[in-house]
Design a protein around this motif. Structure first.
Motif, PDB file in Angstrom:
ATOM      1  N   UNK A  75       4.161  -4.583   5.177  1.00  0.00           N
ATOM      2  CA  UNK A  75       3.679  -5.822   5.799  1.00  0.00           C
ATOM      3  C   UNK A  75       4.820  -6.343   6.673  1.00  0.00           C
ATOM      4  N   UNK A  76       4.658  -6.220   7.990  1.00  0.00           N
ATOM      5  CA  UNK A  76       5.774  -6.495   8.902  1.00  0.00           C
ATOM      6  C   UNK A  76       5.210  -6.797  10.285  1.00  0.00           C
ATOM      7  N   UNK A  77       5.847  -7.719  10.995  1.00  0.00           N
ATOM      8  CA  UNK A  77       5.426  -8.059  12.358  1.00  0.00           C
ATOM      9  C   UNK A  77       3.969  -8.527  12.414  1.00  0.00           C
ATOM     10  N   UNK A  78       3.467  -9.123  11.301  1.00  0.00           N
ATOM     11  CA  UNK A  78       2.084  -9.598  11.291  1.00  0.00           C
ATOM     12  C   UNK A  78       1.051  -8.503  11.105  1.00  0.00           C
ATOM     13  N   UNK A  79       1.519  -7.273  10.864  1.00  0.00           N
ATOM     14  CA  UNK A  79       0.591  -6.145  10.730  1.00  0.00           C
ATOM     15  C   UNK A  79       0.805  -5.414   9.404  1.00  0.00           C
ATOM     16  N   UNK A  80      -0.223  -4.651   8.989  1.00  0.00           N
ATOM     17  CA  UNK A  80      -0.126  -3.792   7.807  1.00  0.00           C
ATOM     18  C   UNK A  80      -0.051  -2.345   8.286  1.00  0.00           C
ATOM     19  N   UNK A  81       1.037  -1.665   7.934  1.00  0.00           N
ATOM     20  CA  UNK A  81       1.220  -0.245   8.286  1.00  0.00           C
ATOM     21  C   UNK A  81       1.048   0.583   7.016  1.00  0.00           C
ATOM     22  N   UNK A  82       0.488   1.769   7.149  1.00  0.00           N
ATOM     23  CA  UNK A  82       0.211   2.581   5.958  1.00  0.00           C
ATOM     24  C   UNK A  82       0.476   4.060   6.211  1.00  0.00           C
ATOM     25  N   UNK A  83       0.925   4.722   5.149  1.00  0.00           N
ATOM     26  CA  UNK A  83       1.021   6.182   5.161  1.00  0.00           C
ATOM     27  C   UNK A  83       0.817   6.678   3.728  1.00  0.00           C
ATOM     28  N   UNK A  84       0.133   7.817   3.574  1.00  0.00           N
ATOM     29  CA  UNK A  84      -0.084   8.417   2.252  1.00  0.00           C
ATOM     30  C   UNK A  84       0.545   9.803   2.212  1.00  0.00           C
TER      31      UNK A  84
END
Length: 653
Positions: free
Chosen positions: A142-151
């Motif tokens: 949770x960074x820069x107002x966005x949610x980033x994801x990796x699996x």
């Protein structure tokens, strides 16, 4: 920390701060090299590695809440409100910084001195190691107002880092499923995790750590949960450890300062017991073998107390020489320091070697203790009186040891008469069984392998050293027999000391072998208390074990099987008795003496068949609290402990 400060922190913490040291290939092939082992200890270490990253964010000033969840499927989720792992492009690796952190061993901000002044984590292998040893892992940032994801699967990304939504929070959320093909144990213990989270909360005042177990529902339908949070840090920690002891002085002598660039935090209490309990930490790592910070603490304590006592002419009437040990009897202390580049050494890599730290701790403790003694003359006198009593007891202990060595009937080589020794003299292959009762001792002597297995029968319950003055142990035949048989000496070069010297330890496996009942468990605890209080090095170096005799012998016709658990017994009944208990003959072993020598060898002593539980000192502060609570004078906490745990424990096994 304000959101603005956090955002400024984010702008200074980016892909350029992430340095890569080496690849990830070997982790799955040799997991024990990276996390210590692949049993329960290694399994729980995975959680600590992830939580350590969040603690590092907290130490840097960007995080104050960490949530740890044991999920219903036994996966783990750790979420913090830090800055979030950087997701921008990493020039050298040509991929997202998040993917670098998650898939490359020794990649992370803690190697860049601008990102973290200090960081925790004993092995320093980072979250990528956790990823490699998990069948699946999901990371959300949770960074820069966005949610980033990796699996990931077994450390390999399933897709590139992607945006999956927007958010008003910052931080990192990790969920992982430990690989059952690697770990021998895959069920997480709430109590083990709670112990470490409690410790971290005490060591890092002001950080809230929430532990939730979704597998356990409380009576009101909610999930089991505890919040660990400490306002006063080490002051509360030392009170917790000492909570079941009688205080000599009710004050906590507290030090929180920085000397020679090293932050030093120390909390000291004196109690009426006869043990020294000092717990030392470096960057939140429990340094169970001590090191330069502990040496600095001891030096300052001895020098400062001795000077105060001499200046106030308090030692003149004592007529006994005071040693360093005497100043530490009845002392409970926690030392926590932060070092930018700690150098660890010793048997378990938990001994601090940084020389500059000794002087910093010495100076900090010396100044603060001098001030306390001058400001609190009544308490100072009580402490010095306790020191004089300790010196007198130490002299009595030496005389008791010398007297016992002169009087006791010894076999060849100065060994106890009851010891049936082995023929080998190589400590690496020799085993000593401490056996409950003479009848079981007789069976063990007949059933053993005489080449490398020695037997020492113990009559009844040995002295509870938690309640006894130091010298009383040496007046106890059973305790003295154990000390003599092991070849342990106290002090070096004839000097009076409580420090055990195990250089001439005669057996590198010491096995407690008692009945599988309540009395046997009590004797186990009495013996473990002796080792923990008098010669903890034996435990620290992994030489102490508990034998596990079978509970049952199940037979059906010519088929015989020993069963160590009720589940194994039920499986035998289902397999050979068609589920009918009446179709199977079950012999319940109440005591070792019920087995003939061949059975005892076959089930409990033969290295090819037996099951030994190694006694680990995973958390010395928690062990200190538990031993003093279970074996000390205060009945209340012990009763609460038994009531809380009795429903979960098979107290007859």
């Amino acid at each position: 920390m304000t959101e603005e400060e956090k955002i400024n922190g984010e702008s200074n913490y980016s892909a350029s701060n992430i340095q890569v040291l080496e690849g990830l290939e070997a982790v799955r092939k040799r997991p024990a090299m990276y996390i210590g082992d692949i049993s329960s200890k290694g399994l729980h270490h995975l959680v600590y590695e992830v939580v350590d990253n969040s603690i590092d964010e907290a130490l840097a000033g960007y995080c104050d809440h960490i949530e740890v969840t044991i999920n219903e499927d036994n996966s783990i989720t750790v979420q913090d409100n830090g800055r979030g792992i950087p997701v921008d492009f990493h020039e050298k690796e040509q991929k997202s910084a998040l993917e670098v952190v998650m898939t490359v061993l020794h990649a992370g901000g803690k190697f860049d001195k601008g990102s973290y002044k200090v960081s925790g984590g004993l092995h320093g292998v980072g979250v990528s190691c956790v990823n490699a040893l998990s069948t699946h892992m999901t990371t959300q940032v949770f960074r820069n107002g966005k949610i980033y994801q990796q699996e990931y699967e077994c450390g390999h990304p399933l897709y590139s880092v992607k945006e999956v939504g927007t958010t008003a929070i910052t931080g990192t959320r990790q969920q992982f499923w430990p690989d059952a093909t690697i770990f021998t144990e895959t069920v997480y213990s709430y109590d083990i995790l709670a112990t470490r989270m409690r410790e971290l909360a005490y060591l890092n005042a002001g950080i809230k750590i929430t532990l939730t177990d979704l597998r356990v529902k409380e009576e009101d339908g909610s999930c089991k949960q505890e919040v660990f949070y400490s306002v006063e840090g080490l002051k509360e920690f030392v009170r917790y450890i000492d909570s079941s002891r009688e205080h000599l002085v009710n004050d906590v002598i507290y030090i929180n300062t920085e000397k020679q660039g090293t932050p030093v935090e120390v909390a000291i209490m004196y109690n009426t017991s006869y043990n020294e309990n000092i717990h030392s930490y470096v960057n939140n790592i429990n340094t169970i073998e001590g090191g330069t910070h502990l040496a600095g603490f001891r030096r300052a304590l001895t020098r400062t107390l001795k000077k105060y006592a001499e200046d106030n002419k308090m030692l003149e009437k004592a007529k006994v020489e005071i040693s360093g040990d005497d100043f530490r009897e009845g002392l409970t202390a926690v030392i926590s320091i932060k070092v930018a580049e700690p150098q660890f050494e010793g048997q378990t890599k938990t001994k601090l070697g940084n020389n500059e730290v000794m002087g910093a701790v010495d100076q900090a403790v010396g100044e603060a203790l001098s001030y306390y003694l001058e400001e609190h003359p009544k308490e100072a006198k009580m402490i010095v009186d306790k020191v004089i009593l300790a010196a007198q007891a130490r002299v009595a202990a030496r005389k008791a040891r010398e007297s016992v060595q002169r009087k006791s009937p010894m076999s060849g080589g100065g060994m106890p008469g009851k010891l049936a020794d082995c023929s080998s003299k190589d400590p690496e292959e020799c085993e000593l069984f401490l056996v409950e009762g003479d009848s079981a001792g007789g069976s063990a002597k007949q059933g053993r392998n005489r080449t490398f297995q020695a037997i020492l029968p113990l009559r009844g319950k040995i002295l509870n050293v938690e309640k006894a003055m130091w010298h009383k142990a040496f007046e106890s035949d059973e305790v003295n027999n154990i000390i003599q048989a092991l070849g342990i000496r106290f002090g070096v070069d004839g000097e009076d000391s409580k420090e055990a010297n195990i250089d001439k330890l005669r057996y590198k496996k010491v096995i407690i072998m008692t009945d599988a009942d309540v009395d046997g468990s009590h004797i186990d605890t009495l013996i473990m208390t002796l080792f923990f209080r008098y010669f903890p090095q034996v435990i620290q170096q992994g030489y102490l074990y508990i034998a596990t005799p079978p509970l049952y012998l199940c037979t059906k016709g010519k088929v015989k099987e020993y069963c160590w658990t009720d589940q194994q017994r039920q499986k035998f009944i289902d397999t050979y008795g068609g589920g009918s208990e009446n179709a199977v003959h079950t012999q319940r072993y109440k005591g070792l003496g019920e087995m003939n020598p061949e059975q005892l060898w076959e089930t409990t002593m033969n290295p090819e068949n037996r099951m030994l539980k190694q006694v680990h000192l995973e958390n010395a502060a928690e062990a200190d609290y538990t031993f003093s609570m279970l074996m000390g004078e205060d009945v209340g906490p012990r009763r609460d402990f038994i009531e809380k745990n009795a429903t979960y424990a098979n107290i007859d096994a």
